[in-house]
Design an enzyme around this catalytic site. Structure first.
Site, PDB file in Angstrom:
ATOM      1  N   LYS A   1      -9.362   2.858  -2.334  1.00 15.41           N
ATOM      2  CA  LYS A   1      -9.647   2.231  -1.045  1.00 15.41           C
ATOM      3  C   LYS A   1     -10.976   2.733  -0.483  1.00 15.41           C
ATOM      4  O   LYS A   1     -11.217   3.939  -0.400  1.00 15.41           O
ATOM      5  CB  LYS A   1      -8.499   2.551  -0.069  1.00 15.41           C
ATOM      6  CG  LYS A   1      -8.572   1.871   1.285  1.00 15.41           C
ATOM      7  CD  LYS A   1      -7.316   2.211   2.083  1.00 15.41           C
ATOM      8  CE  LYS A   1      -7.273   1.551   3.438  1.00 15.41           C
ATOM      9  NZ  LYS A   1      -6.011   1.876   4.171  1.00 15.41           N
TER      10      LYS A   1
ATOM     11  N   THR B   1      17.112   4.649  27.102  1.00 18.51           N
ATOM     12  CA  THR B   1      16.944   3.254  27.516  1.00 18.51           C
ATOM     13  C   THR B   1      15.730   3.028  28.405  1.00 18.51           C
ATOM     14  O   THR B   1      15.592   1.967  29.000  1.00 18.51           O
ATOM     15  CB  THR B   1      18.206   2.776  28.260  1.00 18.51           C
ATOM     16  OG1 THR B   1      18.406   3.596  29.414  1.00 18.51           O
ATOM     17  CG2 THR B   1      19.434   2.872  27.366  1.00 18.51           C
TER      18      THR B   1
ATOM     19  N   GLU C   1       0.825  -1.203   0.000  1.00 22.72           N
ATOM     20  CA  GLU C   1       0.000   0.000   0.000  1.00 22.72           C
ATOM     21  C   GLU C   1       0.868   1.265   0.000  1.00 22.72           C
ATOM     22  O   GLU C   1       1.863   1.353   0.727  1.00 22.72           O
ATOM     23  CB  GLU C   1      -0.879  -0.035   1.258  1.00 22.72           C
ATOM     24  CG  GLU C   1      -1.766   1.168   1.476  1.00 22.72           C
ATOM     25  CD  GLU C   1      -2.579   1.034   2.767  1.00 22.72           C
ATOM     26  OE1 GLU C   1      -3.517   1.824   2.950  1.00 22.72           O
ATOM     27  OE2 GLU C   1      -2.263   0.150   3.586  1.00 22.72           O
TER      28      GLU C   1
ATOM     29  N   GLY D   1      24.964  -0.798  33.555  1.00 21.35           N
ATOM     30  CA  GLY D   1      25.080  -2.075  34.257  1.00 21.35           C
ATOM     31  C   GLY D   1      23.730  -2.666  34.599  1.00 21.35           C
ATOM     32  O   GLY D   1      23.645  -3.771  35.134  1.00 21.35           O
ATOM     33  N   GLY D   2      22.649  -1.951  34.244  1.00 14.13           N
ATOM     34  CA  GLY D   2      21.290  -2.448  34.457  1.00 14.13           C
ATOM     35  C   GLY D   2      20.749  -3.150  33.235  1.00 14.13           C
ATOM     36  O   GLY D   2      21.362  -3.143  32.154  1.00 14.13           O
ATOM     37  N   ILE D   3      19.567  -3.718  33.379  1.00 10.40           N
ATOM     38  CA  ILE D   3      19.029  -4.576  32.322  1.00 10.40           C
ATOM     39  C   ILE D   3      18.531  -3.788  31.121  1.00 10.40           C
ATOM     40  O   ILE D   3      18.663  -4.237  29.974  1.00 10.40           O
ATOM     41  CB  ILE D   3      17.926  -5.496  32.886  1.00 10.40           C
ATOM     42  CG1 ILE D   3      17.617  -6.600  31.870  1.00 10.40           C
ATOM     43  CG2 ILE D   3      16.680  -4.692  33.267  1.00 10.40           C
ATOM     44  CD1 ILE D   3      16.846  -7.754  32.455  1.00 10.40           C
TER      45      ILE D   3
ATOM     46  N   CYS E   1      -5.696  -2.926   2.009  1.00 10.14           N
ATOM     47  CA  CYS E   1      -5.552  -2.998   3.466  1.00 10.14           C
ATOM     48  C   CYS E   1      -6.885  -3.086   4.215  1.00 10.14           C
ATOM     49  O   CYS E   1      -7.480  -4.140   4.302  1.00 10.14           O
ATOM     50  CB  CYS E   1      -4.731  -1.818   3.970  1.00 10.14           C
ATOM     51  SG  CYS E   1      -3.981  -2.116   5.604  1.00 10.14           S
TER      52      CYS E   1
END
Length: 554
Positions: free
Chosen positions: A125, A408, A58, A304-306, A161
């Site tokens: 459409k 993050t 589309e 140092g964190g996830i 769509c």
């Protein structure tokens, strides 16, 4: 040329037909580049697969979604030039492409058929969507006509769509004699989307006794991810062909066409795990955002964190280690464990790694603020200063080296405002913006099944921002297993406080979480965009006023 053409007797003869699904990544706004991509893909489909028809996604000529580019006065001229170029290329296969077409003063989201160097069919459409991330009624009028036309001697119906998700277009095409329906899509990814698509296609093909070719866009466009997953269902509702998600390519499908056309079955790809699917979406989102916007590299704070560990892994998998820089910015509250784990992650992934202490800068700021802060007690002000100093360092590296700063923060933190404006929120793209914290842990475990890059204790130890002595996230928030369930009910499913409590959650926790979500809308408005993976992300999906008097409860 008539918009709708009735089936002819020629369509009843048995014949072989090769349809190639062009599951490709297009750049929004680059109409000349997208036109070249269509020509090159069509030539390749002819040379390698002897394609009779090549079907594109589309609005592939403009990319999707073009948003207010559709309001530009030169749009019609540029699209017309592109169509002229495609006709002049005199491509051997017929092509079905998506493009915005203006007729009688109205703009339509259209599918265009070009065969033998001529534009032979147009379909408008019928159901431009206007919900979740979609805003098509701002731009497009609703089509009225059905298009069923002969292509290579086969009666082919065309839809776009949302026409598949609504009652009418598929049914009308089948009733008009379509032996095969081609459906052009730019369907954004979310965790449950492919299963929903399959259920819908199974029902529509079975009920209308017609095979459906579903061709979907692939690629990242700002916060949206298009995952491909193009597929073909036969007239009995059986899935015969499925292209892999998150893989760009040309996927041929062979048909034996009587009435209806019957696809030749192919081996189906293995069903990916939820974690693999989400991880692939994040990688694609980062790769396309960085590359399409011309950034040389990315830089991020590695704590140092996830969260930063998963973000680093995604960035490297998206761009390669040579384009990723990680910076550890320790302070007096940073544990030795965090320093060790951050270095281990950077080493395992092979990225440039720097350690810059923020202690001297913090002391300088506090000396300057000593007089105005006299007589006050340390609080979140001092904690936020640490985060803001880190943001200044990262943005300076960004400016100097042309790197995009990846933030993050995860969805759980964004929801309750557990983040610092102009600090850890400073940056250009938030990889985990729509990923709940509990899913972040699952993604870390999944990534380690590919290669071990995240130390096990990063996954198992209690999360902490390390902005104060012995600080843990759960000191000020419910446990993430509880928090994420409450957030899912409130943010993604619109439950009231009373309704969430009725699900078995503590009222104090519920009201506290909802209040945090509501009062932090102003922060989310200033946050960088990030990859959308759920049905209700913070961005195009959820548009709440910052200033309002709505209160929690019923």
């Amino acid at each position: 040329m008539s918009v709708s053409q009735q089936p002819s007797s020629a369509g009843t003869a048995t014949r072989k037909l090769c349809v190639v699904m062009a599951q490709l990544d297009f750049l929004v706004g680059d109409i000349p580049g997208n036109t070249r991509a269509v020509i090159e893909a069509t030539q390749k489909a002819h040379d390698e697969h002897q394609a009779d028809i090549v079907v594109f996604p589309e609005l592939c000529l403009t990319g999707y979604p073009p948003e207010d580019l559709l309001l530009r006065p030169s749009l019609e001229v540029r699209v017309s030039e592109a169509l002229d170029t495609l006709c002049a290329a005199n491509l051997k296969p017929a092509i079905v492409i998506g493009a915005p077409i203006r007729q009688s003063g109205l703009l339509y989201n259209s599918a265009v058929v070009i065969e033998g160097g001529e534009l032979t069919g147009r379909y408008f459409k019928k159901f431009p969507p206007n919900y979740q991330v979609f805003d098509e009624k701002r731009y497009f009028a609703e089509g009225r006509e059905t298009l069923v036309m002969p292509i290579h001697g086969v009666q082919v119906g065309i839809t776009v769509c949302e026409d598949l998700w609504s009652d009418g277009p598929v049914e009308d095409a089948a009733a008009a004699g379509a032996q095969l329906i081609l459906n052009l899509n730019a369907s954004p990814y979310d965790i449950d989307k492919q299963a929903s698509r399959k259920a819908l296609l199974e029902r529509k093909s079975r009920e209308n006794r017609v095979s459906i070719v579903y061709v979907n866009l692939i690629g990242g466009q700002d916060e949206l991810i298009f995952d491909g997953g193009s597929m073909v269902f036969d007239h009995s509702g059986r899935l015969d062909v499925e292209a892999p998600q998150f893989v760009e390519g040309l996927f041929p499908v062979h048909f034996l066409c009587e009435h209806p056309c019957q696809p030749v079955s192919q081996p189906l790809p293995e069903e990916p795990s939820l974690e693999a699917n989400v991880y692939n979406a994040l990688v694609l989102g980062v790769r396309d955002y960085v590359n399409k916007n011309g950034f040389k590299s990315v830089v991020l704070g590695l704590s140092g964190g996830i969260d930063s560990a998963v973000t680093l892994a995604v960035a490297v998998d998206a761009l390669g280690s040579d384009r990723v820089r990680a910076v550890m910015m320790p302070f007096r509250y940073t544990s030795g464990m965090s320093l060790e784990d951050a270095e281990a992650e950077a080493t395992a992934l092979g990225v440039q790694y720097d350690v810059f202490s923020i202690e001297p800068m913090y002391d300088a700021f506090m000396a300057t603020l000593e007089k105005p802060f006299e007589g006050t007690t340390p609080d979140t002000t001092e904690e936020n200063l640490q985060a803001r100093l880190r943001g200044v360092l990262l943005m300076s590296l960004s400016n100097k080296f042309g790197s995009l700063v990846l933030t993050t923060g995860n969805k759980s933190e964004m929801a309750v405002g557990y983040s610092t404006l102009y600090g850890d929120m400073a940056g250009g793209f938030d990889v985990l913006k729509d990923v709940p914290k509990t899913l972040v842990f699952r993604l870390a475990k999944y990534r380690n099944t590919l290669s071990s890059v995240i130390p096990e204790r990063v996954i198992t130890r209690p999360p902490s921002a390390e902005l104060a002595p012995d600080q843990k996230d759960e000191d000020s928030l419910p446990g993430y297993d509880v928090l994420d369930q409450i957030l899912n009910l409130y943010v993604e499913r619109d439950f009231s406080a009373d309704a969430i409590v009725a699900e078995g959650f503590d009222r104090t926790d519920v009201e506290r979480v909802i209040r945090l979500v509501d009062i932090n809308e102003y922060k989310r408005r200033q946050a960088p965009i990030g990859v959308r993976i759920t049905e209700r992300g913070f961005g195009k999906d959820r548009r709440y006023p910052i200033t309002n008097g709505w209160r929690i409860g019923k």
